[in-house]
Design a protein around this motif. Structure first.
Motif, PDB file in Angstrom:
ATOM      1  N   ARG A 103       4.848   9.809  -9.663  1.00  2.00           N
ATOM      2  CA  ARG A 103       4.215  10.251 -10.905  1.00  2.00           C
ATOM      3  C   ARG A 103       4.210  11.431 -10.823  1.00  2.00           C
ATOM      4  O   ARG A 103       4.757  12.645 -12.211  1.00  2.00           O
ATOM      5  N   GLN A 104       3.391  12.156  -9.328  1.00  2.00           N
ATOM      6  CA  GLN A 104       3.221  13.770 -10.026  1.00  2.00           C
ATOM      7  C   GLN A 104       5.118  14.483  -9.321  1.00  2.00           C
ATOM      8  O   GLN A 104       4.532  15.560 -10.112  1.00  2.00           O
ATOM      9  N   LYS A 118       2.780   1.554  -3.491  1.00  2.16           N
ATOM     10  CA  LYS A 118       1.705   2.278  -4.625  1.00  2.16           C
ATOM     11  C   LYS A 118       1.074   4.018  -4.089  1.00  2.16           C
ATOM     12  O   LYS A 118       1.264   4.950  -5.295  1.00  2.16           O
ATOM     13  N   GLY A 119       1.515   4.374  -3.271  1.00  2.02           N
ATOM     14  CA  GLY A 119       1.228   5.649  -3.029  1.00  2.02           C
ATOM     15  C   GLY A 119       2.859   5.817  -2.891  1.00  2.02           C
ATOM     16  O   GLY A 119       2.408   7.515  -3.429  1.00  2.02           O
ATOM     17  N   GLU A 139       7.541  13.415 -10.964  1.00  2.00           N
ATOM     18  CA  GLU A 139       8.273  13.605 -12.112  1.00  2.00           C
ATOM     19  C   GLU A 139       7.515  14.552 -12.898  1.00  2.00           C
ATOM     20  O   GLU A 139       7.782  15.629 -13.764  1.00  2.00           O
ATOM     21  N   SER A 140       6.064  14.825 -13.344  1.00  2.00           N
ATOM     22  CA  SER A 140       5.335  15.669 -13.780  1.00  2.00           C
ATOM     23  C   SER A 140       5.862  17.184 -13.686  1.00  2.00           C
ATOM     24  O   SER A 140       5.371  18.260 -13.793  1.00  2.00           O
ATOM     25  N   SER A 148       1.099  -1.190  -0.042  1.00  2.00           N
ATOM     26  CA  SER A 148      -0.320  -0.279   0.159  1.00  2.00           C
ATOM     27  C   SER A 148       0.710   1.333   0.051  1.00  2.00           C
ATOM     28  O   SER A 148       0.589   2.251  -0.342  1.00  2.00           O
ATOM     29  N   GLN A 149       1.561   1.058   0.793  1.00  2.00           N
ATOM     30  CA  GLN A 149       3.222   2.197   1.044  1.00  2.00           C
ATOM     31  C   GLN A 149       3.471   2.418  -0.773  1.00  2.00           C
ATOM     32  O   GLN A 149       3.490   3.605  -1.143  1.00  2.00           O
ATOM     33  N   ARG A 165       4.521   5.723  -5.644  1.00  2.00           N
ATOM     34  CA  ARG A 165       4.294   5.636  -6.726  1.00  2.00           C
ATOM     35  C   ARG A 165       3.313   6.448  -7.783  1.00  2.00           C
ATOM     36  O   ARG A 165       4.243   7.036  -8.301  1.00  2.00           O
ATOM     37  N   SER A 166       2.389   6.992  -6.665  1.00  2.00           N
ATOM     38  CA  SER A 166       1.821   7.996  -7.775  1.00  2.00           C
ATOM     39  C   SER A 166       2.589   9.205  -6.874  1.00  2.00           C
ATOM     40  O   SER A 166       1.670  10.107  -7.559  1.00  2.00           O
ATOM     41  N   LYS A 167       3.151   9.748  -5.987  1.00  2.00           N
ATOM     42  CA  LYS A 167       3.719  10.718  -5.385  1.00  2.00           C
ATOM     43  C   LYS A 167       4.554  10.933  -6.471  1.00  2.00           C
ATOM     44  O   LYS A 167       5.029  12.159  -6.924  1.00  2.00           O
TER      45      LYS A 167
END
Length: 457
Positions: free
Chosen positions: A108-109, A101-102, A111-112, A98-99, A104-106
């Protein structure tokens, strides 16, 4: 004998229960049996040495099955422990997933929007991501292991149920088989006990002090011919100048002093060597060699007869004196008189008596001086003589009426109160009754028997 068998049966039964009858036992093989009378708790001691027998093969299979089931149960417990550990680690990994996944989301943010973040923060997040990255295959492996463990656990459970059912089925079958073996052994034991009527004296243990009463000299006894429910005790204090016999319904009444009846004999007795046999009291009439048979039921003398040539009134007593010239006793074979005559040079004579007429049926002359004997008693037609009535006494000499032979022995008897004035064997109880310096005592006797099969008997 019946009373002995009732008490003896459980002990002998347990001794034999560990074996099962073998079909290869030869009919001419015998059993050797050591048996004795009651101990302080009223139990009999018996050891049966039976022919060597093989273990049942079914018992071996059952034992193997039980061992296999134990192994399965141990495996199941180990799997349970492993499963708990796996579940714990699995929960930890799920949390880490779960950590991740969190993150990875961060990531990606980041990276953008990395142009808007400082390089340092970016590198920290990148490092954490790299640390968690190796846990991904571990997570997948845990999922696989958890599934396998769950399946394995279920198979172990099913196998345990199957083995338990098999064990219960075989166990039930073994119980029936064991029950048949028990019945067979019980029958063999009953046949053995029916033949276990006589044996050779091997050991004397005790004494057990039943009561302390009366003078230094006296006699007490039960009837060896009485039924198992009849446990009356008769008590005769002193060795002369007395005609009173006290009766008690049981040993417990005797200990408590609760008399049930008192008999006033027509003649004084001499000595302490009386015997009760088949409802009658046999005793030596004072200052004579006359034997009196007194019936307790009728309360009168049934028979009296002189014992020809027998010394009396301290001519040939035991070492302690006390007019103990004529010793009346009973064993498995009947009624006996032990005494001495001038014709036998003062040595002991053994005579078997007819209980009704008191006539001498047969006599044996020994070479043991009556005056040198402390006490004596008959077991299975053999006379056993102690060398003293004092401390350090032992059974020193025996004479078999069956073979007309004698033997020197060395069987200690513990003279606890230092002066034995009466010692008589009771075939029903398989014990020695003693009057030990004002103490009424019991001794256990251990007999050796050779039990033969029907083909040999």
């Amino acid at each position: 004998m019946r009373a002995l068998f009732v008490v003896l049966k459980p002990l002998c039964f347990l001794a034999l229960l560990g074996y099962c009858p073998s079909a290869t036992i030869r009919p001419k093989e015998g059993w050797q049996v050591y048996s004795s009378a009651q101990d302080a708790d009223g139990r009999c001691i018996c050891t049966v040495v039976a022919p060597e027998q093989n273990l049942c093969s079914r018992d071996a299979k059952s034992r193997q099955l039980r061992q296999l089931l134990e192994k399965i149960q141990n495996m199941s417990q180990s799997i349970e422990v492993l499963n708990l550990r796996t579940q714990r680690d699995f929960q930890y990994v799920m949390k880490m997933e779960s950590q991740m996944k969190g993150l990875r989301s961060k990531f990606r943010q980041i990276e953008s929007n990395r142009r808007t973040l400082l390089t340092k923060n970016f590198q920290e997040l990148k490092g954490k991501m790299n640390e968690l990255q190796p846990l991904i295959p571990v997570l997948e492996q845990y999922k696989t292991d958890a599934t396998l463990i769950s399946q394995f656990k279920e198979e172990i459970k099913n196998l345990s149920l199957v083995l338990t059912a098999i064990q219960e089925e075989i166990g039930a079958y073994d119980y029936e088989e064991l029950q048949q073996r028990v019945l067979g052994l019980e029958g063999r034991l009953r046949n053995c006990m029916n033949k276990l009527t006589c044996g050779k004296l091997m050991k004397i243990t005790g004494p057990i002090t039943v009561k302390t009463s009366g003078t230094r000299f006296g006699a007490w006894m039960t009837d060896p011919q009485a039924s198992p429910k009849n446990n009356k005790v008769w008590y005769m204090d002193s060795y002369t100048n007395n005609k009173i016999v006290r009766e008690y319904k049981s040993v417990s009444d005797f200990v408590s002093g609760v008399e049930s009846r008192t008999y006033n004999l027509p003649f004084h007795w001499a000595g302490t060597n009386h015997v009760v046999y088949n409802g009658s009291l046999y005793y030596n009439k004072y200052q004579s060699n006359i034997i009196v048979r007194y019936s307790f039921e009728s309360g009168r003398v049934m028979t009296q007869r002189a014992l020809e040539s027998a010394g009396f009134h301290n001519v040939y007593p035991y070492t302690w004196g006390g007019f103990s010239d004529i010793d009346l006793m009973a064993d498995e074979l009947g009624l006996w008189a032990v005494y001495a005559t001038n014709q036998n040079a003062g040595n002991i004579v053994i005579s078997q008596l007819d209980p009704l007429t008191i006539q001498v049926l047969n006599s044996w002359n020994t070479e043991y001086s009556k005056r040198n004997a402390g006490e004596s008693f008959m077991i299975c037609g053999t006379l056993y003589i102690t060398n003293s009535h004092l401390t350090g006494a032992k059974v020193y000499y025996s004479y078999s009426t069956k073979t007309s032979t004698y033997e020197y022995m060395d069987i200690p008897i513990h003279n606890q109160y230092f002066h034995m004035s009466m010692l008589d064997y009771n075939a029903r109880d398989r014990t020695l009754y003693g009057w030990n310096n004002g103490h009424q005592v019991l001794f256990n006797v251990t007999l050796f028997h050779i039990i033969k099969t029907d083909d040999e008997s």
